[in-house]
Design a protein around this motif. Structure first.
Motif, short mmCIF file in Angstrom:
data_model
loop_
_atom_site.label_atom_id
_atom_site.label_comp_id
_atom_site.label_asym_id
_atom_site.label_seq_id
_atom_site.Cartn_x
_atom_site.Cartn_y
_atom_site.Cartn_z
N GLN A 22 -6.05 -2.07 -2.51
CA GLN A 22 -5.89 -3.26 -3.35
C GLN A 22 -5.46 -2.92 -4.76
O GLN A 22 -5.18 -3.81 -5.55
CB GLN A 22 -7.22 -4.01 -3.42
N GLY A 23 -5.43 -1.63 -5.07
CA GLY A 23 -5.20 -1.26 -6.46
C GLY A 23 -3.76 -0.90 -6.76
O GLY A 23 -3.38 -0.74 -7.91
N GLY A 24 -2.95 -0.74 -5.70
CA GLY A 24 -1.57 -0.33 -5.93
C GLY A 24 -1.43 1.15 -6.21
O GLY A 24 -0.34 1.63 -6.52
N ARG A 25 -2.52 1.91 -6.11
CA ARG A 25 -2.45 3.33 -6.40
C ARG A 25 -1.94 4.10 -5.19
O ARG A 25 -2.05 3.65 -4.04
CB ARG A 25 -3.82 3.85 -6.78
N THR A 26 -1.39 5.28 -5.44
CA THR A 26 -1.03 6.17 -4.36
C THR A 26 -2.31 6.74 -3.76
O THR A 26 -3.19 7.19 -4.49
CB THR A 26 -0.15 7.31 -4.90
N ILE A 27 -2.42 6.67 -2.42
CA ILE A 27 -3.61 7.18 -1.74
C ILE A 27 -3.17 8.27 -0.77
O ILE A 27 -2.30 8.04 0.06
CB ILE A 27 -4.32 6.06 -0.97
N ALA B 162 0.85 -1.20 0.00
CA ALA B 162 0.00 0.00 0.00
C ALA B 162 0.88 1.25 0.00
O ALA B 162 1.86 1.31 0.72
CB ALA B 162 -0.91 -0.01 1.22
N ARG B 163 0.51 2.22 -0.85
CA ARG B 163 1.23 3.50 -0.90
C ARG B 163 0.30 4.58 -0.37
O ARG B 163 -0.45 5.19 -1.11
CB ARG B 163 1.65 3.81 -2.34
N VAL B 164 0.35 4.77 0.95
CA VAL B 164 -0.58 5.69 1.59
C VAL B 164 0.19 6.83 2.23
O VAL B 164 1.17 6.61 2.93
CB VAL B 164 -1.43 4.97 2.66
N LEU B 165 -0.28 8.04 1.95
CA LEU B 165 0.31 9.23 2.52
C LEU B 165 -0.79 9.91 3.32
O LEU B 165 -1.79 10.31 2.74
CB LEU B 165 0.76 10.13 1.36
#
Lengths: 374, 374
Positions: A325-330, A311-314
């Motif tokens: 689950q999408g691999g997107r930056t959140i 997870a790429r969470v900021l």
């Protein structure tokens, strides 16, 4: 006396792995039900956690899984040790009386006098010693003829669970903590829940049932004789490859859909044939995202739980839960008690307080013809 | 007297199309800056809206666009009428003094005495008659030697804009509403903004500048003589294909980066050479998602604005704004004043109150090496 290690005598575990977990949409789906997710961060699915918890109690060769045909491959990938005769596939969902009843009927035919324990595939339990102790007592109580359940000693006045109103202590040798059950009660409001917890007489209903297979079927036959009849005929045909398929095709789709709570547990309680063993372990049905968030924060309200590999969470001044689950930056900024569930084709944004309403979105999506994301 | 239709005499429009609009991330990106988005629901980009607003004032052949090389193709797709000599490409961003100053220098060389008006490519304006009236007055004031700006009569005590403190009425024939400018003031706090609005002497600074090209360059030369020198040398080389490239390579990268507010507007105001014409049209710089949400809700707080073609949004008791670019199903439950921006590789969740902080996320992403989503 019960041995404190090694399999429990005559005990057989049954895992009904059925429900999708609609309140966990869009994470849980028809093709990715709740039990196939890692919601605890344990690194494995809830189903695998359940298997690992039960294997020491009944032995790996004595765990039966009842699941939908569509999930067969996924279940077998999760449970490579699962013996082929112990995979019971439903051609379509017929609710818990049929699922658990069929398992009991098959096992009773194979091994008369077997004691079955049914445990959901998608609950979270911590405290394996206390769990084992409760199951061991429940098996003793079951052997004495009761339908036994394990009720969880509440840690707080939860409004998301049903409760078991316990009664007098039972006098069963080897099961010192077993109590009679006065009644099952539905999810209460907060004031009622507080009263329940204060009284000390109420336990959370964790949907665990332990009984001699013959006794379970007998109780089922009292309220649902036709259903029992169908299950017995299915069990008769089950272990012969030549007869199973035709019997399933003929009988299964016609079986009545009814929860085992209504067909067995409540009537047995009313008749004084239901016992409860208090479980002193931590339990959660992780029924919605708020409970997953709580699980990960240890009960605190300040934290942000992040689920999802890579997870790429900021996050800036935010709390709640993000499932990625999408691999997107959140990126989250200044959102509190938030629930963000990000999947490749659907996104949910809500708050912990509204987590129970997720099911209504699923219903609305069904109605509006957007079943592709369910 | 100014004609009320047809192009305004000697007037040339300049559109600096530069800024990315970081506070609109992840919608606005380096490769999809704010001016290339439709933020109003008009069905066309802000750049095209700007063109359509200016074309009747200066004529299509008299609009110059200053933009980055990377945006050339997109700009020309948006503005097929844009004449080739009126495309000024920046090899790298050097801020507004260089961008607008270069346009003025090129135009002054081509057409001495030209009056240039610079208007951002990514603002929203409604009220074309009032806009035209203000520009026409500003051109008259500019012809009289002033650096003119158009200040927007505030409709509310906004804290997101800079203000212009106006002074005495100027005595310029044909520009009855033009006022002197006492000073420019930065974004105020709410109490100060309320005082500003109540006084009647403060206007929103919309960053519009109208001046004779020679006067604009003269003002720039007072504060930034080296910058002016570079711009004049560039303009000298500009219209010869043999000399333009080498001059740009040599001169442009070395130009000082400074906003025209600091190099021209504030010093000119201090010296009494800046005039303001009050604009009686609706204006917004749509600088963040809160202002876009407001634009779409007509000021109400109850609504949910939805941007994005083919957006699939399901909302229950929610308000704010959803920008959908990924085509995914988006479900909102019980979130108020929420901002959800869903793009194929990045997701932003915040609230209207935190919309200004989006830039800090962009900065954090830069620092953490996740520039791929910027």
């Amino acid at each position: 006396m019960t041995a404190s290690h090694g399999p429990i005598d005559r005990f057989y575990s049954v895992i009904p792995a059925g429900g999708i977990g609609s309140r966990l949409w869009p994470l849980s789906r028809a093709d990715a039900p709740k039990f196939l997710h890692d919601l605890t961060g344990s690194g494995q699915t809830l189903l695998r956690d359940t298997w690992d918890r039960l294997a020491p109690l009944s032995g790996e060769q004595r765990i039966m899984v009842v699941t939908g045909r569509a999930h067969r491959a996924a279940v077998e990938r999760q449970l490579p040790e699962l013996a082929d005769p112990n995979v019971v596939l439903e051609s379509e969902p017929r609710d818990s009386s049929a699922a658990i009843g069929l398992a009991a009927a098959i096992l009773q035919k194979r091994e008369p006098g077997v004691i079955v324990g049914s445990f959901a595939a998608d609950h979270v339990i911590t405290g394996s010693t206390a769990f084992r102790a409760a199951v061991a007592e429940a098996v003793v109580v079951a052997d004495a003829g009761y339908i036994a359940t394990i009720g969880i000693r509440p840690s707080e006045p939860a409004v998301g669970f049903g409760y078991i109103h316990s009664g007098a202590r039972l006098d069963v040798a080897g099961a010192p903590s077993a109590l009679a059950v006065n009644s099952f009660v539905e999810k209460p409001d907060l004031a009622t829940a507080k009263r329940y917890v204060q009284s000390g007489d109420y336990l959370w209903n964790a949907g665990m049932f332990i009984a001699r297979a013959d006794r379970l079927l007998e109780e089922l036959g009292r309220t649902e004789p036709e259903l029992l009849d169908g299950l017995l005929r299915l069990a008769e045909a089950w272990d012969d490859p030549a007869t199973r398929g035709p019997a399933v095709d003929r009988i299964w789709p016609a079986l009545k859909k009814v929860a085992i709570d209504y067909s067995v547990a409540e009537p047995a309680a009313a008749a004084g044939r239901l016992a409860v063993v208090p479980g002193l372990f931590a339990w959660d049905d992780v029924g919605d995202f708020a409970s997953i968030a709580k699980l990960h924060s240890g009960g605190g309200k300040r934290d942000l739980a992040i689920l999802g590999e890579g997870a790429r969470v900021l996050a800036d001044s935010s709390s709640g839960i993000v499932v990625s689950q999408g691999g997107r930056t959140i990126a989250l900024i200044g959102v509190e008690d938030i629930v963000v569930v990000d999947t490749p084709d659907a996104l949910l944004v809500t708050t912990s307080a509204n987590a129970q309403k997720v099911k209504s979105v699923v219903d609305a999506l069904k109605l509006s013809g957007r079943g592709d994301v369910l």
